[in-house]
Design a protein around this motif. Structure first.
Motif, mmCIF file in Angstrom:
data_model
loop_
_atom_site.group_PDB
_atom_site.id
_atom_site.type_symbol
_atom_site.label_atom_id
_atom_site.label_comp_id
_atom_site.label_asym_id
_atom_site.label_seq_id
_atom_site.Cartn_x
_atom_site.Cartn_y
_atom_site.Cartn_z
ATOM 1 N N GLY A 102 0.763 -1.240 0.000
ATOM 2 C CA GLY A 102 0.000 0.000 0.000
ATOM 3 C C GLY A 102 0.789 1.283 0.000
ATOM 4 N N PRO A 103 1.653 1.528 1.005
ATOM 5 C CA PRO A 103 2.278 2.826 1.108
ATOM 6 C C PRO A 103 3.045 3.243 -0.131
ATOM 7 C CG PRO A 103 2.540 1.635 3.150
ATOM 8 C CD PRO A 103 1.928 0.672 2.156
ATOM 9 N N ALA A 104 3.725 2.300 -0.787
ATOM 10 C CA ALA A 104 4.488 2.664 -1.985
ATOM 11 C C ALA A 104 3.585 3.094 -3.120
ATOM 12 C CB ALA A 104 5.347 1.478 -2.428
ATOM 13 N N ALA A 105 2.313 2.675 -3.056
ATOM 14 C CA ALA A 105 1.385 2.990 -4.139
ATOM 15 C C ALA A 105 0.579 4.251 -3.885
ATOM 16 C CB ALA A 105 0.430 1.807 -4.355
ATOM 17 N N LEU A 106 0.767 4.858 -2.708
ATOM 18 C CA LEU A 106 0.022 6.078 -2.427
ATOM 19 C C LEU A 106 0.433 7.176 -3.396
ATOM 20 C CD1 LEU A 106 0.055 6.275 1.464
ATOM 21 C CD2 LEU A 106 -1.887 5.807 0.001
ATOM 22 N N GLN B 46 -7.914 -0.837 -4.619
ATOM 23 C CA GLN B 46 -8.660 -1.543 -3.577
ATOM 24 C C GLN B 46 -8.962 -0.610 -2.407
ATOM 25 O OE1 GLN B 46 -6.695 -4.987 -2.010
ATOM 26 N NE2 GLN B 46 -8.342 -5.502 -0.589
ATOM 27 N N MET B 47 -7.990 0.203 -2.023
ATOM 28 C CA MET B 47 -8.195 1.154 -0.929
ATOM 29 C C MET B 47 -9.230 2.198 -1.301
ATOM 30 S SD MET B 47 -4.186 1.576 0.153
ATOM 31 C CE MET B 47 -4.383 2.717 1.525
ATOM 32 N N ARG B 48 -9.193 2.648 -2.551
ATOM 33 C CA ARG B 48 -10.164 3.657 -2.990
ATOM 34 C C ARG B 48 -11.583 3.102 -2.957
ATOM 35 N NH1 ARG B 48 -5.987 4.909 -6.672
ATOM 36 N NH2 ARG B 48 -6.995 3.814 -8.384
ATOM 37 N N ALA C 19 -16.844 3.171 -0.226
ATOM 38 C CA ALA C 19 -17.902 2.484 0.519
ATOM 39 C C ALA C 19 -18.171 3.210 1.836
ATOM 40 C CB ALA C 19 -17.508 1.028 0.777
ATOM 41 N N GLY C 20 -17.099 3.634 2.496
ATOM 42 C CA GLY C 20 -17.269 4.409 3.724
ATOM 43 C C GLY C 20 -17.934 5.742 3.471
ATOM 44 N N GLY D 45 -2.242 4.392 6.263
ATOM 45 C CA GLY D 45 -1.598 5.624 5.824
ATOM 46 C C GLY D 45 -2.297 6.344 4.702
ATOM 47 N N MET D 46 -3.566 6.013 4.435
ATOM 48 C CA MET D 46 -4.301 6.689 3.370
ATOM 49 C C MET D 46 -4.730 8.075 3.873
ATOM 50 S SD MET D 46 -7.761 5.491 1.368
ATOM 51 C CE MET D 46 -8.212 6.210 -0.220
ATOM 52 N N ALA D 47 -4.149 9.106 3.275
ATOM 53 C CA ALA D 47 -4.365 10.466 3.760
ATOM 54 C C ALA D 47 -5.829 10.880 3.699
ATOM 55 C CB ALA D 47 -3.513 11.441 2.954
ATOM 56 N N ARG D 48 -6.513 10.509 2.650
ATOM 57 C CA ARG D 48 -7.916 10.900 2.501
ATOM 58 C C ARG D 48 -8.756 10.320 3.631
ATOM 59 N NH1 ARG D 48 -11.636 9.586 -2.815
ATOM 60 N NH2 ARG D 48 -13.323 11.052 -2.381
#
Length: 444
Positions: free
Chosen positions: A130-134, A144-146, A151-152, A175-178
């Motif tokens: 994940g973090p490297a792909a932010l 996948q995180m988006r 959904a949230g 670590g997803m800033a949004r």
């Protein structure tokens, strides 16, 4: 490795207890009876139940039923992790990543999270890639995180705050800033959680340092108001300027205001005008008014009453009472615009309804004075213009104001010889036809 914020209660809710006693603890936890959960899990932990060990770690981390204790939480998670509980392995890794209960140790953090990922732990899988792909600056995360974030967001918009809290807490850990910013809003406003401005500010900071503009705005406002952080105008302007440079209109306006007010820095009207203009061009109505004032008075910019009138008019159409009074005064005197007493009367009429107490008094007095000098035809035109200009921003103020404007316009049209229908303060077909006929010169 990115910085993380723990959200351990989410992991607890997904565990499947291995023993009956552990199951009773989970039921107690889910109904909010943390003391009962603590008692049940301690009994099960004495028998070696790994799920109970995990549960105790969660209680000690969150301070639920006991005082918050990271050292104890780390110990319980370690005991559960060594027995192969993936949730505990992941939690342990996150604690080492953040230096909670032990010195920060990225090697141990990765070791435990990799062990959780090997068991198919979803958050661990995402964390490892994940973090490297932010995406720097926008907090977007992986596809996948988006999807989980959206959904949230759908749950949040439906006022299902619990439904938003689950994915956003998990994504904030990753670590997803949004998600960190959105979670911060929930804690700041007490939506689905107890309000906690300190935690909100920490979440805003986590997202802000990644360059997420929305969080930079929120963090700047927290420093400006002393919410969750000490009052600090210099830090406020630092974070707000970062967001303003990314085009966030709220930040642009606030930075302009700080420069104009002299808070944190010396008065700098030129800098204030620069940021007001940027916000005004994006439609911020108060920035439009403030920029007009600077142009009108030659503060920080070359005096230009024509441009001032343009910005006053934009703000006035958005129902800013001060702007309505000022453009009325300019039309009355012919400053920066062609002299138009009827137009001035129209704006004074609106300001007498929509301004603050001082503006309403001054606008009403100015309107009455101008009215003495107007012909009946000009007075009718003024009342039609007031109705039309009010209509541009309709829905933002009381319907009683609209009714009063319509009624005075109908009466003026009737005096002019047009048929507006019943004098009832309502716009019907006859009133519309009378307005059109008057404005196109169809009547006398």
């Amino acid at each position: 490795m990115g910085r993380f914020t723990l959200a351990l209660t989410i992991l607890l809710l997904t565990m499947v207890p291995a023993w009956a006693d552990s199951g009773r603890g989970l039921v107690a936890y889910q109904r909010g009876d943390f003391a009962a959960a603590l008692h049940s899990w301690r009994q099960s932990a004495d028998k070696g139940d790994p799920q109970a060990l995990l549960g105790l770690g969660v209680l000690y981390y969150n301070g639920q039923g006991v005082g918050a204790d990271y050292l104890a939480a780390l110990e319980w998670f370690t005991r559960a992790a060594e027995q192969g509980v993936a949730d505990a392995q992941y939690n342990l890794g996150v604690m080492y990543a953040n230096g909670l209960g032990a010195a920060r140790d990225e090697a141990k953090a990765r070791q435990w999270i990799m062990r959780a990922a090997a068991q198919g732990h979803p958050e661990a899988d995402i964390w490892l890639g994940g973090p490297a792909a932010l995406v720097p600056g926008n907090g977007a995360g992986t596809p996948q995180m988006r999807r989980r974030y959206e959904a949230g967001l759908a749950a949040f918009k439906a006022n299902d705050y619990a439904g938003a809290l689950v994915p956003w807490k998990q994504l904030a850990v990753l670590g997803m800033a949004r998600a960190q910013n959105s979670l911060g809003v929930m804690y700041d406003q007490g939506l689905g959680v107890s309000d906690d401005q300190v935690r909100a500010a920490a979440l805003f900071r986590d997202a802000a340092v990644q360059g997420f503009g929305g969080a930079q705005v929120n963090l700047g406002v927290m420093f400006l108001r002393g919410r969750g952080v000490p009052l600090d105008h210099r830090k406020a302007i630092e974070w707000l300027t970062r967001a303003a440079e990314q085009g966030f209109v709220r930040a642009q306006y606030q930075v302009g205001l700080l420069h104009a007010s002299g808070l944190a820095i010396e008065h700098d009207f030129a800098e204030a005008a620069k940021w007001y203009r940027k916000a005004a061009e994006q439609g911020h109505v108060q920035a439009q008014y403030n920029l007009a004032v600077l142009l009108d008075n030659g503060q920080g910019v070359r005096k230009n009453q024509r441009l001032a009138a343009d910005w006053y008019r934009k703000a006035a159409l958005a129902q800013v009472g001060d702007a309505q009074y000022n453009i009325g005064a300019m039309l009355l005197e012919g400053e920066g615009v062609k002299k138009d007493p009827a137009g001035a009367h129209a704006w004074f009429s609106l300001a007498s309804y929509l301004g603050n107490a001082t503006v309403r008094i001054r606008a009403a007095a100015a309107r009455e004075q101008v009215e003495k000098e107007l012909s009946q035809n000009d007075l009718t035109r003024a009342r039609v213009l007031a109705y039309r200009w009010y209509g541009v921003g309709k829905g933002k103020v009381s319907g009683k104001i609209s009714q009063a404007l319509v009624l005075s316009m109908q009466a003026a049209l009737a005096v002019e010889g047009f048929d507006p229908g019943p004098l009832d303060g309502k716009i019907g077909p006859l009133t519309r036809a009378a307005i059109e006929a008057f404005m196109t010169g169809g009547g006398r």
